[in-house]
Design a protein around this motif. Structure first.
Motif, PDB file in Angstrom:
ATOM      1  N   LEU A 146     -12.519  11.372   2.155  1.00  0.00           N
ATOM      2  CA  LEU A 146     -12.048  10.060   1.704  1.00  0.00           C
ATOM      3  C   LEU A 146     -11.310   9.299   2.793  1.00  0.00           C
ATOM      4  N   TRP A 192       0.836  -1.198   0.000  1.00  0.00           N
ATOM      5  CA  TRP A 192       0.000   0.000   0.000  1.00  0.00           C
ATOM      6  C   TRP A 192       0.873   1.251   0.000  1.00  0.00           C
ATOM      7  N   LEU A 204      -7.152  14.446   1.798  1.00  0.00           N
ATOM      8  CA  LEU A 204      -8.094  13.334   1.721  1.00  0.00           C
ATOM      9  C   LEU A 204      -9.117  13.402   2.853  1.00  0.00           C
ATOM     10  N   ASP A 233      -2.878   7.400  -0.164  1.00  0.00           N
ATOM     11  CA  ASP A 233      -4.006   7.169  -1.081  1.00  0.00           C
ATOM     12  C   ASP A 233      -4.617   5.779  -0.953  1.00  0.00           C
ATOM     13  N   ASP A 234      -3.809   4.767  -0.641  1.00  0.00           N
ATOM     14  CA  ASP A 234      -4.361   3.417  -0.522  1.00  0.00           C
ATOM     15  C   ASP A 234      -5.096   3.199   0.798  1.00  0.00           C
ATOM     16  N   LYS A 290      -7.650   5.096   1.794  1.00  0.00           N
ATOM     17  CA  LYS A 290      -8.964   5.744   1.705  1.00  0.00           C
ATOM     18  C   LYS A 290     -10.040   4.841   2.311  1.00  0.00           C
ATOM     19  N   ARG A 348      -1.064  15.776   1.925  1.00  0.00           N
ATOM     20  CA  ARG A 348      -1.937  14.913   1.130  1.00  0.00           C
ATOM     21  C   ARG A 348      -2.943  14.181   2.022  1.00  0.00           C
ATOM     22  N   TYR A 378       1.051   5.194   0.914  1.00  0.00           N
ATOM     23  CA  TYR A 378       0.437   6.146   1.836  1.00  0.00           C
ATOM     24  C   TYR A 378       0.363   7.522   1.191  1.00  0.00           C
TER      25      TYR A 378
END
Length: 266
Positions: free
Chosen positions: A169, A137, A164, A141-142, A144, A160, A139
């Protein structure tokens, strides 16, 4: 006459309420300092870096600062340990001059006018309950859809990550200490928590938590003394330069390395 008396009584009650509220606010501030005094604030619940023992600031950063204070003969320097959120607010508003252990976050903390030479480099890691994060994964974004914990005011999860969160998200619940977040993580009330690795591993061992694991590294963050933009002038500039020079000398002669080894090993 009765109406006048009632108005007078109401006025006295309002005055007492206002005085009481003012007293509460004043009590939340650090003790008043003389004109030449310098106050640094550190976290009180971030072992081994920043903590409190017998009412006094302690930990890795406090020991480095006390040695720097001795070398500078800076009897006008005081260090206090308070909750992190309170420390940031007090430094931002000029009630203290330096925020110890701040990461370099100029956008989030525009009220810091000077960042010292780095005191230490902290590894910020992602801790999750076992089975939550998958190998490979990326980090953040994975991650969410997961619920994260965070210490209020702690910016290490990164821009970032908070983007999110703002987009809905990633869900976020904030607490006042790392220990509170770890308790929530162990009990399954949150899924993951982004925080400095060594300090968190110390707590995990102390609390004998078995169902939490490191999922990856978010960043490597230098820890600084952040100086308030409310503290300016020749005396302030001279003190800041002297502290930077002293910390640089302590690194060069191995003093900081020895202090680090004492707390967390080489």
């Amino acid at each position: 006459m009765l109406l006048v008396l009632q108005c007078r009584r109401s006025g006295r009650n309002l005055f007492r309420a206002l005085i009481g509220g003012l007293g509460f606010l004043l009590a939340a501030l650090p003790p008043a300092l003389a004109a030449n005094q310098v106050l640094f604030l550190q976290d009180n619940a971030y072992a081994p870096y920043m903590t409190v023992e017998n009412g006094m600031p302690a930990g890795l950063y406090a020991e480095i600062l006390f040695e720097a204070q001795r070398r500078m003969d800076a009897s006008n320097l005081s260090v206090q340990a308070v909750p992190w959120t309170r420390a940031t607010v007090l430094v931002e508003n000029g009630y203290a001059q330096g925020l110890v252990g701040s990461y370099y976050k100029p956008t989030d903390r525009p009220w810091i006018r000077h960042w010292s030479v780095p005191i230490f480099f902290e590894e910020v890691s992602i801790f999750c309950r076992s089975g939550i994060a998958q190998p490979g994964w990326i980090y953040p974004d994975d991650y969410k859809g997961l619920l994260f914990g965070n210490v209020a005011g702690y910016k290490a999860p990164g821009d970032r990550f908070f983007e999110l969160v703002e987009q809905g998200l990633i869900k976020l619940e904030e607490a006042q200490t790392t220990e509170q977040n770890l308790d929530k993580l162990a009990l399954g009330r949150i899924d993951c928590y982004v925080v400095e690795r060594i300090a968190t591993e110390v707590l995990i061992r102390e609390k004998n938590i078995k169902n939490v694991q490191i999922a990856g590294t978010a960043s490597l963050e230098a820890a600084y003394i952040g100086y308030s933009d409310k503290w300016t002038g020749p005396n302030a500039d001279a003190f800041i330069k002297a502290m930077d020079d002293t910390l640089t000398g302590m690194k060069a002669d191995g003093t900081i390395e020895r202090i680090i080894a004492k707390f967390i090993g080489s």
